[in-house]
Design a protein around this motif. Sequence first.
Motif, PDB file in Angstrom:
ATOM      1  N   ALA A  12     -25.749  -1.813 -53.520  1.00  0.00           N
ATOM      2  CA  ALA A  12     -25.347  -0.472 -53.937  1.00  0.00           C
ATOM      3  C   ALA A  12     -23.910  -0.173 -53.508  1.00  0.00           C
ATOM      4  O   ALA A  12     -23.100   0.314 -54.313  1.00  0.00           O
ATOM      5  N   ILE A  13     -23.591  -0.468 -52.268  1.00  0.00           N
ATOM      6  CA  ILE A  13     -22.228  -0.213 -51.774  1.00  0.00           C
ATOM      7  C   ILE A  13     -21.219  -1.063 -52.538  1.00  0.00           C
ATOM      8  O   ILE A  13     -20.169  -0.558 -52.969  1.00  0.00           O
ATOM      9  N   TRP A  14     -21.521  -2.350 -52.702  1.00  0.00           N
ATOM     10  CA  TRP A  14     -20.640  -3.248 -53.448  1.00  0.00           C
ATOM     11  C   TRP A  14     -20.433  -2.729 -54.871  1.00  0.00           C
ATOM     12  O   TRP A  14     -19.315  -2.639 -55.362  1.00  0.00           O
ATOM     13  N   GLY A  15     -21.522  -2.393 -55.531  1.00  0.00           N
ATOM     14  CA  GLY A  15     -21.444  -1.938 -56.916  1.00  0.00           C
ATOM     15  C   GLY A  15     -20.643  -0.660 -57.067  1.00  0.00           C
ATOM     16  O   GLY A  15     -19.822  -0.530 -57.987  1.00  0.00           O
ATOM     17  N   ILE A  16     -20.863   0.292 -56.188  1.00  0.00           N
ATOM     18  CA  ILE A  16     -20.104   1.546 -56.257  1.00  0.00           C
ATOM     19  C   ILE A  16     -18.627   1.271 -56.023  1.00  0.00           C
ATOM     20  O   ILE A  16     -17.768   1.799 -56.737  1.00  0.00           O
ATOM     21  N   VAL A  18     -16.981  -1.391 -56.709  1.00  0.00           N
ATOM     22  CA  VAL A  18     -16.405  -2.120 -57.841  1.00  0.00           C
ATOM     23  C   VAL A  18     -16.342  -1.252 -59.096  1.00  0.00           C
ATOM     24  O   VAL A  18     -15.389  -1.325 -59.863  1.00  0.00           O
ATOM     25  N   VAL A  19     -17.348  -0.411 -59.299  1.00  0.00           N
ATOM     26  CA  VAL A  19     -17.468   0.334 -60.557  1.00  0.00           C
ATOM     27  C   VAL A  19     -16.725   1.667 -60.532  1.00  0.00           C
ATOM     28  O   VAL A  19     -16.099   2.037 -61.532  1.00  0.00           O
ATOM     29  N   LEU A  20     -16.791   2.382 -59.444  1.00  0.00           N
ATOM     30  CA  LEU A  20     -16.184   3.718 -59.389  1.00  0.00           C
ATOM     31  C   LEU A  20     -14.706   3.736 -59.793  1.00  0.00           C
ATOM     32  O   LEU A  20     -14.283   4.624 -60.552  1.00  0.00           O
ATOM     33  N   PRO A  21     -13.896   2.777 -59.363  1.00  0.00           N
ATOM     34  CA  PRO A  21     -12.489   2.791 -59.775  1.00  0.00           C
ATOM     35  C   PRO A  21     -12.276   2.675 -61.293  1.00  0.00           C
ATOM     36  O   PRO A  21     -11.231   3.069 -61.801  1.00  0.00           O
ATOM     37  N   LEU A  22     -13.273   2.154 -62.009  1.00  0.00           N
ATOM     38  CA  LEU A  22     -13.120   2.013 -63.457  1.00  0.00           C
ATOM     39  C   LEU A  22     -12.911   3.357 -64.145  1.00  0.00           C
ATOM     40  O   LEU A  22     -12.313   3.421 -65.223  1.00  0.00           O
ATOM     41  N   TYR A  23     -13.386   4.447 -63.542  1.00  0.00           N
ATOM     42  CA  TYR A  23     -13.148   5.775 -64.116  1.00  0.00           C
ATOM     43  C   TYR A  23     -11.658   6.100 -64.196  1.00  0.00           C
ATOM     44  O   TYR A  23     -11.241   6.932 -64.990  1.00  0.00           O
ATOM     45  N   PHE A  24     -10.855   5.446 -63.379  1.00  0.00           N
ATOM     46  CA  PHE A  24      -9.429   5.739 -63.313  1.00  0.00           C
ATOM     47  C   PHE A  24      -8.560   4.615 -63.877  1.00  0.00           C
ATOM     48  O   PHE A  24      -7.337   4.682 -63.776  1.00  0.00           O
ATOM     49  N   LEU A  25      -9.164   3.600 -64.455  1.00  0.00           N
ATOM     50  CA  LEU A  25      -8.421   2.417 -64.888  1.00  0.00           C
ATOM     51  C   LEU A  25      -8.420   2.177 -66.393  1.00  0.00           C
ATOM     52  O   LEU A  25      -7.998   1.114 -66.840  1.00  0.00           O
ATOM     53  N   GLU A  26      -8.867   3.145 -67.177  1.00  0.00           N
ATOM     54  CA  GLU A  26      -8.937   2.923 -68.623  1.00  0.00           C
ATOM     55  C   GLU A  26      -7.587   2.511 -69.203  1.00  0.00           C
ATOM     56  O   GLU A  26      -7.486   1.517 -69.923  1.00  0.00           O
ATOM     57  N   SER A  27      -6.530   3.242 -68.889  1.00  0.00           N
ATOM     58  CA  SER A  27      -5.225   2.921 -69.478  1.00  0.00           C
ATOM     59  C   SER A  27      -4.696   1.579 -68.966  1.00  0.00           C
ATOM     60  O   SER A  27      -4.112   0.806 -69.727  1.00  0.00           O
ATOM     61  N   ALA A  28      -4.908   1.277 -67.690  1.00  0.00           N
ATOM     62  CA  ALA A  28      -4.455  -0.006 -67.151  1.00  0.00           C
ATOM     63  C   ALA A  28      -5.201  -1.163 -67.797  1.00  0.00           C
ATOM     64  O   ALA A  28      -4.602  -2.196 -68.116  1.00  0.00           O
ATOM     65  N   ILE A  29      -6.487  -1.007 -68.013  1.00  0.00           N
ATOM     66  CA  ILE A  29      -7.268  -2.062 -68.663  1.00  0.00           C
ATOM     67  C   ILE A  29      -6.801  -2.240 -70.099  1.00  0.00           C
ATOM     68  O   ILE A  29      -6.623  -3.368 -70.569  1.00  0.00           O
ATOM     69  N   GLY A  48     -20.751   4.838 -66.488  1.00  0.00           N
ATOM     70  CA  GLY A  48     -21.751   5.778 -65.966  1.00  0.00           C
ATOM     71  C   GLY A  48     -23.114   5.140 -65.777  1.00  0.00           C
ATOM     72  O   GLY A  48     -23.783   5.367 -64.761  1.00  0.00           O
ATOM     73  N   VAL A  49     -23.534   4.338 -66.740  1.00  0.00           N
ATOM     74  CA  VAL A  49     -24.841   3.672 -66.635  1.00  0.00           C
ATOM     75  C   VAL A  49     -24.835   2.671 -65.484  1.00  0.00           C
ATOM     76  O   VAL A  49     -25.800   2.585 -64.710  1.00  0.00           O
ATOM     77  N   VAL A  50     -23.756   1.919 -65.348  1.00  0.00           N
ATOM     78  CA  VAL A  50     -23.674   0.951 -64.253  1.00  0.00           C
ATOM     79  C   VAL A  50     -23.657   1.678 -62.908  1.00  0.00           C
ATOM     80  O   VAL A  50     -24.312   1.241 -61.952  1.00  0.00           O
ATOM     81  N   LEU A  51     -22.953   2.791 -62.824  1.00  0.00           N
ATOM     82  CA  LEU A  51     -22.932   3.562 -61.582  1.00  0.00           C
ATOM     83  C   LEU A  51     -24.323   4.108 -61.262  1.00  0.00           C
ATOM     84  O   LEU A  51     -24.765   4.061 -60.103  1.00  0.00           O
ATOM     85  N   LEU A  56     -29.748   3.502 -58.182  1.00  0.00           N
ATOM     86  CA  LEU A  56     -31.106   2.951 -58.146  1.00  0.00           C
ATOM     87  C   LEU A  56     -31.232   1.945 -57.009  1.00  0.00           C
ATOM     88  O   LEU A  56     -32.224   1.951 -56.277  1.00  0.00           O
ATOM     89  N   TYR A  57     -30.232   1.094 -56.834  1.00  0.00           N
ATOM     90  CA  TYR A  57     -30.269   0.115 -55.738  1.00  0.00           C
ATOM     91  C   TYR A  57     -30.307   0.831 -54.389  1.00  0.00           C
ATOM     92  O   TYR A  57     -31.016   0.403 -53.478  1.00  0.00           O
ATOM     93  N   ALA A  58     -29.542   1.902 -54.260  1.00  0.00           N
ATOM     94  CA  ALA A  58     -29.547   2.670 -53.013  1.00  0.00           C
ATOM     95  C   ALA A  58     -30.931   3.277 -52.777  1.00  0.00           C
ATOM     96  O   ALA A  58     -31.423   3.287 -51.642  1.00  0.00           O
ATOM     97  N   LEU A  59     -31.581   3.756 -53.826  1.00  0.00           N
ATOM     98  CA  LEU A  59     -32.924   4.312 -53.703  1.00  0.00           C
ATOM     99  C   LEU A  59     -33.918   3.234 -53.272  1.00  0.00           C
ATOM    100  O   LEU A  59     -34.738   3.462 -52.374  1.00  0.00           O
ATOM    101  N   ILE A  60     -33.848   2.070 -53.882  1.00  0.00           N
ATOM    102  CA  ILE A  60     -34.738   0.966 -53.504  1.00  0.00           C
ATOM    103  C   ILE A  60     -34.551   0.626 -52.030  1.00  0.00           C
ATOM    104  O   ILE A  60     -35.521   0.353 -51.318  1.00  0.00           O
ATOM    105  N   ALA A  61     -33.319   0.668 -51.551  1.00  0.00           N
ATOM    106  CA  ALA A  61     -33.035   0.336 -50.150  1.00  0.00           C
ATOM    107  C   ALA A  61     -33.724   1.299 -49.181  1.00  0.00           C
ATOM    108  O   ALA A  61     -34.025   0.912 -48.054  1.00  0.00           O
TER     109      ALA A  61
END
Length: 127
Positions: A12-16, A18-29, A48-51, A56-61
Amino acid sequence: MRFARWTFGIAAIWGIAVVLPLYFLESAISENAPPAITHPEYYYGFVGVVLATQLLYALIATDPVRYRPAMLIGIFSKLSFFGASALLYVAGRVDAPVAAAAAPDLLFALLFGWAWLTTGKAPDTSR
């Protein structure tokens, strides 16, 4: 159970992270990996779905035995991205760095599977 808690918590921590910065990287990508993103609703919907999956992973933990069935969804989620990336690489549709970026998902899928196997079924509390 400790293994499952740690595995899903780290995922969960790894995924967040890696994924959270994508909200701010659209133009760079769009600039660094043409063609430009032409359907931002798909891009932000995907992020959003990946986040949400990381949540869900955090909940399972928090209670691996209780949420054991959801571990199978986590395994599928990780294998679907890794599998798609690998097949696209073999087909010459993505470069090696893109395929390599999916490698942690294979590792997490294997760890999730091990957590599922070792967690066991939830005790019957209906009595």
